[in-house]
Motif scaffolding. Structure first.
Motif, PDB file in Angstrom:
ATOM      1  N   LEU A  82       0.341  -6.451  -2.637  1.00  0.00           N
ATOM      2  CA  LEU A  82       0.628  -5.155  -2.018  1.00  0.00           C
ATOM      3  C   LEU A  82      -0.679  -4.583  -1.462  1.00  0.00           C
ATOM      4  CD1 LEU A  82       3.023  -3.071  -1.754  1.00  0.00           C
ATOM      5  CD2 LEU A  82       2.123  -1.985  -3.789  1.00  0.00           C
ATOM      6  N   GLU A  84      -1.451  -1.265   0.987  1.00  0.00           N
ATOM      7  CA  GLU A  84      -0.870  -0.184   1.786  1.00  0.00           C
ATOM      8  C   GLU A  84      -1.836   0.995   1.903  1.00  0.00           C
ATOM      9  OE1 GLU A  84       1.810  -0.440   3.451  1.00  0.00           O
ATOM     10  OE2 GLU A  84       2.756  -2.184   2.514  1.00  0.00           O
ATOM     11  N   LYS A  88       2.382   7.094   3.306  1.00  0.00           N
ATOM     12  CA  LYS A  88       3.485   6.126   3.303  1.00  0.00           C
ATOM     13  C   LYS A  88       4.228   6.152   1.974  1.00  0.00           C
ATOM     14  CE  LYS A  88       4.881   1.435   3.923  1.00  0.00           C
ATOM     15  NZ  LYS A  88       4.677   0.082   4.236  1.00  0.00           N
ATOM     16  N   VAL A  90       5.782   3.875  -0.403  1.00  0.00           N
ATOM     17  CA  VAL A  90       5.720   2.426  -0.646  1.00  0.00           C
ATOM     18  C   VAL A  90       6.927   2.002  -1.496  1.00  0.00           C
ATOM     19  CG1 VAL A  90       4.319   0.547  -1.609  1.00  0.00           C
ATOM     20  CG2 VAL A  90       3.199   2.545  -0.579  1.00  0.00           C
ATOM     21  N   HIS A  91       7.668   1.064  -0.975  1.00  0.00           N
ATOM     22  CA  HIS A  91       8.874   0.597  -1.667  1.00  0.00           C
ATOM     23  C   HIS A  91       8.688  -0.828  -2.185  1.00  0.00           C
ATOM     24  CE1 HIS A  91      10.464   3.873   0.902  1.00  0.00           C
ATOM     25  NE2 HIS A  91      11.206   4.108  -0.173  1.00  0.00           N
ATOM     26  N   SER A  93      10.211  -3.355  -1.353  1.00  0.00           N
ATOM     27  CA  SER A  93      10.264  -4.310  -0.232  1.00  0.00           C
ATOM     28  C   SER A  93       8.887  -4.544   0.386  1.00  0.00           C
ATOM     29  CB  SER A  93      11.230  -3.799   0.836  1.00  0.00           C
ATOM     30  OG  SER A  93      10.816  -2.518   1.270  1.00  0.00           O
ATOM     31  N   ASP A  94       7.899  -3.683   0.106  1.00  0.00           N
ATOM     32  CA  ASP A  94       6.544  -3.862   0.657  1.00  0.00           C
ATOM     33  C   ASP A  94       5.746  -4.917  -0.115  1.00  0.00           C
ATOM     34  OD1 ASP A  94       6.655  -1.931   2.774  1.00  0.00           O
ATOM     35  OD2 ASP A  94       6.659  -0.385   1.234  1.00  0.00           O
TER      36      ASP A  94
END
Ligand code: SF4
Length: 247
Positions: A82, A84, A88, A90-91, A93-94
């Protein structure tokens, strides 16, 4: 034992015919404690300028259900990365996985809301485990109850609509002086007896069939319900074999 599929929606409901409570409970326990799945267990955080402590972040990642296809059974660890920058949301799915099939089962699960300028960089490693080790490996919510038996002896029932309105799962049909169970809804009765308590057992009587069990499984997403059930049965078979070898 004869198994029938009653419902296949968010949760799967099976009807176990000729099954004892002990057997149903053994299967439930085998699912909760004995089925092996993957979960994030080791997190290396390279950068975290968010307001969330590293430990909280790692615990949160550990609770994300990870798809564990039966084909990867026996394979080693998998890596999810991950990286990021805020702002944002952040889910799950990231998370970028080292295997296209070993990914978060609920992509929309929120991990953290990064504010402007906050950044996050980490690597998360999965490991195998079962619910006996940690509840994060448990693949499903499981429950069972006896198959209900509803008897309405009289064809004419005063206050049928009122009685039907008391049912919390809305399976009774009450119109004028007629009370009945809605078609195909009997297995949804939760045996709360709210109807019987109000109207009396001479109007509607609630009991259960002792050799029929409604068995519900709601997968958290790591495995399909079929794989969960099969894996649990294999676990039970292995345990029984182990006992017989020791006798
Ligand atoms: S026992 Fe409860 S769930 Fe079952 S029919 Fe009566 S009110 Fe509905």
């Amino acid at each position: 034992m004869k198994v029938e599929l009653l419902e296949e929606k968010t949760e799967t409901k099976l009807l176990l015919n000729g099954c004892s409570v002990a057997m149903a409970n053994a299967i439930r326990r085998a699912i909760i404690n004995g089925v092996y799945t993957l979960a994030i267990d080791d997190v290396t955080i390279y950068k975290n300028t968010s307001s969330m402590f590293d430990e909280v972040l790692a615990a949160r990642l550990g609770l994300i259900p990870i798809k564990t296809p039966i084909e990867v059974k026996g394979k080693g660890k998998f890596l999810l990365k991950l990286k990021e920058m805020g702002p944002k949301a952040v889910h799950a799915s990231d998370l970028v996985s080292s295997d296209k099939d070993v990914v978060p089962a609920i992509p929309e699960m929120l991990i953290i809301n990064l504010k402007d300028g906050e950044s996050l960089e980490l690597e998360a490693e999965t490991t195998w485990g079962n619910g006996a080790i940690h509840t994060k490996f448990t693949p499903a919510h499981v429950y069972y109850h006896f198959y209900p038996k509803i008897t309405i002896p009289n064809s004419s029932v005063k206050g049928a609509a009122k009685i039907a309105s008391l049912c919390p799962v809305d399976i009774l049909d009450g119109q004028k002086d007629s009370l009945s169970v809605k078609s195909g809804k009997l297995s949804e009765c939760i045996l709360c007896k709210a109807c019987e308590d109000y109207a009396g057992s001479d109007v509607i009587s609630i009991s259960s069939e002792k050799d029929k069990i409604v068995f519900g499984i709601e997968s958290w997403g790591q495995l399909s319900v079929k794989d969960i059930f099969n894996e649990a049965i294999s676990t039970l078979e292995e345990e029984v074999k182990e006992i017989s070898e020791k006798i």
